[in-house]
Every structure is written in structure tokens, then in C-alpha cells.
Design a protein around this motif. Sequence first.
Motif, short mmCIF file in Angstrom:
data_model
loop_
_atom_site.label_atom_id
_atom_site.label_comp_id
_atom_site.label_asym_id
_atom_site.label_seq_id
_atom_site.Cartn_x
_atom_site.Cartn_y
_atom_site.Cartn_z
N CYS A 1 35.43 -16.19 -67.59
CA CYS A 1 35.03 -16.27 -68.71
C CYS A 1 35.89 -15.15 -69.45
CB CYS A 1 33.69 -16.09 -69.05
SG CYS A 1 32.61 -17.30 -68.14
N LEU A 2 37.07 -15.33 -69.97
CA LEU A 2 38.06 -14.53 -70.73
C LEU A 2 37.54 -14.54 -72.29
CD1 LEU A 2 41.41 -14.90 -69.12
CD2 LEU A 2 39.72 -12.90 -68.85
N MET A 3 37.36 -13.30 -72.63
CA MET A 3 37.07 -13.17 -74.21
C MET A 3 38.24 -12.58 -74.96
SD MET A 3 34.37 -14.95 -74.65
CE MET A 3 33.63 -14.16 -76.29
N ASN A 4 38.79 -11.53 -74.04
CA ASN A 4 39.72 -10.50 -75.04
C ASN A 4 40.75 -10.03 -74.04
OD1 ASN A 4 38.57 -8.23 -74.04
ND2 ASN A 4 36.90 -8.61 -75.31
N GLU B 1 39.35 -7.58 -71.14
CA GLU B 1 38.88 -8.31 -70.03
C GLU B 1 39.92 -8.90 -69.12
OE1 GLU B 1 34.36 -9.86 -71.44
OE2 GLU B 1 35.91 -10.72 -71.88
N HIS C 1 46.37 -17.25 -71.42
CA HIS C 1 45.34 -16.55 -71.98
C HIS C 1 45.59 -16.30 -73.77
CE1 HIS C 1 42.22 -13.71 -73.46
NE2 HIS C 1 43.29 -12.78 -73.81
N SER D 1 43.28 -18.39 -76.36
CA SER D 1 42.17 -17.31 -76.88
C SER D 1 42.07 -17.44 -78.45
CB SER D 1 42.66 -15.96 -76.66
OG SER D 1 43.87 -15.59 -76.97
N SER E 1 35.35 -22.48 -76.08
CA SER E 1 35.55 -20.81 -76.11
C SER E 1 36.01 -20.44 -75.06
CB SER E 1 34.52 -20.20 -77.11
OG SER E 1 33.27 -20.45 -76.23
N GLU E 2 35.27 -19.29 -74.20
CA GLU E 2 35.47 -18.52 -73.12
C GLU E 2 35.88 -19.27 -71.80
OE1 GLU E 2 32.51 -18.81 -74.38
OE2 GLU E 2 31.07 -18.25 -72.98
N ASN F 1 39.96 -20.97 -68.11
CA ASN F 1 39.63 -21.86 -67.08
C ASN F 1 40.24 -23.09 -66.90
OD1 ASN F 1 37.86 -20.69 -64.91
ND2 ASN F 1 36.67 -22.73 -65.21
#
Length: 329
Positions: free
Chosen positions: A17-20, A23, A98, A102, A306-307, A311
Motif C-alpha cells: 500500500c503506497l501512499m506517498n 513510504e 509510483h 499516486s 487508491s493505495e 500494486n
Amino acid sequence: MPAYLPIFVYLCIKTICLMNLIEFTRIFPNEESCKKKFKEYREAVGVTCANCGGKEHYWKKDKEMFECKSCHTRTTLKSGTVMHKSKLPFRYWFLTMHLLTSTKKSFSAKEIQRQLGHKRYHPIWHMVHKLRVAMGKRDGEYILAGQIELDEGFFATEIPKEQKNEPLKRGRGSQKKSKVLVMAESHKIDNPKKGKKPRRVGYIKMRVIEDLKKDTITAVVKELASKNTELDTDGSNSYVDLKDFVKKHHSEVIPKEKIGEKLPWVHIAISNAKRQLLNSYHNVKPEYLQNYLDEFCYKFNRRYFSEFMFNRLLVASVTYKNEFRYASG
Ligand SMILES: [Zn+2]
């Protein structure tokens, strides 16, 4: 249900789970961490031997290659994926995935080159287009169904080389415009709340087309939508054959001021895609327009992920072998 990867593939992989960016740099601090994750995803999706089609492989740690258990043919980590024959580091690919996932916005290859601090522009430009092609392939596995809005959009593109000396035509037939067939799953809501749209949007698709002839349009609809579809269109002659293919075809002459009401989602999609292209790119060559639209649709179709977006794109990137080719000089 889309004919996507079986659900167990997603279950096998520990979801990232990539948010920013913080991370991202924590999870992928270096080349090794990206390579390790990429290998994990490849193994979950499955490696196929290019020589014998075998699915069973050993991992040769010293060579960093898979070796087929039947014929001993070796496969590199990148071959058969979106990174096929790429010399760029895994971390470049990961950071680009990403960036692309994002935000709803898009990034030009120039911007990504700046973010990566890479000297040469072309390898970066290639990489971003390859990712867009993988996005298009992933969405290509989904067939639209149910109630569908359909219309054409006219997107500003560069004048094709072979038409540069011809006198400039105006309007829809202009050499500065590319024709795009746009379809949106759009289900009527029985009692929409005040101020809310009367239709709920599902998946959308956009396809660059050579002309607006009925044969061209019918062929694209056959490819992108299931037979069990109810189509809503305006009264254009290009659509007359569609009734023979779909379950129902509602066709009516729609005055310009009513188009947002009758075909709301195709028009929202067209204007959002146009704005995004205008904001992110200087000039779009007609031969690459499809890739930009594929990126737009891919993100639109996963707007609630979203996150998990990173993936999903990583799964797509290990699944599809790169077939992107540079079309013109
Ligand atoms: Zn083999």
C-alpha cells in the motif's frame, strides 16, 4: 467479471500500500529491494519458458535468472515482462509506476526524467509508454456490459507527417484532430438524489479510430462491448448497424445543450481526458494518442483503488511482455 488474474495471485502477493514518497523510499530504499519485490511478483504470476512453455523453474541465485526445469533455458528477471530488454534500473521503473499511480494527473516523460535525474530522455520516454501499453492491455481484458453510452470525441493532435503539405481542413475532419470512440458503462439510477447524476458510471474505454464509417465503429463496438448491451447514442448514421449486434440500441437526435444530460459520462470522460492531455503534454503525436488515453482510462477505471494502484500496475507490468515500438522518427 473481468478476465483478470485469478484472485489467488493477489492473495499470494503481500500487497504493497503506497501512499506517498516517504513510504516509497522506506519500502524501496535501493535497487535490491525493487528487484526482490519484482521477483516475488513474477513468481506469483508465473514464469513461462520461452523455449518449451514449461512453467516450473529453479532460481539461479548467482546468475539472477530462472532456469526451466525441463529444458534448462534461462530467463532473466525482466524478460517476458514490461521491462523486457530494458537497461534501466528496477528502481526507475518502480518510482515511475509510483508517480503514475499516486495521482489522477499524468506526468510527461520530461518531468519523470527530471525526477529521476537521468541524462537521456529517450529511454525514459520509452519506459513511460511501455507502462501505458501495459495499462491498455490490462483494461483490454475487460469487456463492457450493461447500459452503455457511446459517442465520439475529437482530440487535438499534431498533423501527421504525410499530411503536413495538404491545405488545413476545419472542424471535425481537420488534420489537427484525432477521432476517438468513447464508451462508458452508465447505469440509470431510479430515484437520483437532488443534484446528483441520474446515471452511475462503471468502466470506460476510448479507442482512436481512422474514420467515422459505420463499419469501423461497428467493429470497435463488437470488440469492446458484450452482446448483452444496451447502447445509448445520438442519431448519427455511423451507428445504424449497431442494433444488429447489441441487445438494444437507443438512438435519438440530441440537441447540443442536452448532450450532458443524455450522454453525461462519455462527455465528462472526454473533457477530463482533453484537459489532462493539455496540462501534461505539449504536442501529442496521433500515433501515441492511444497510449495516453489508455493511461487515462486505466486510472479512471480504478478510481477507488487508491493505495492499491501501485500494486495493480506492478502485477500488470510482470504479466505483459513489452511490445511497444517507436513508430516514427
Ligand atoms: Zn523450457
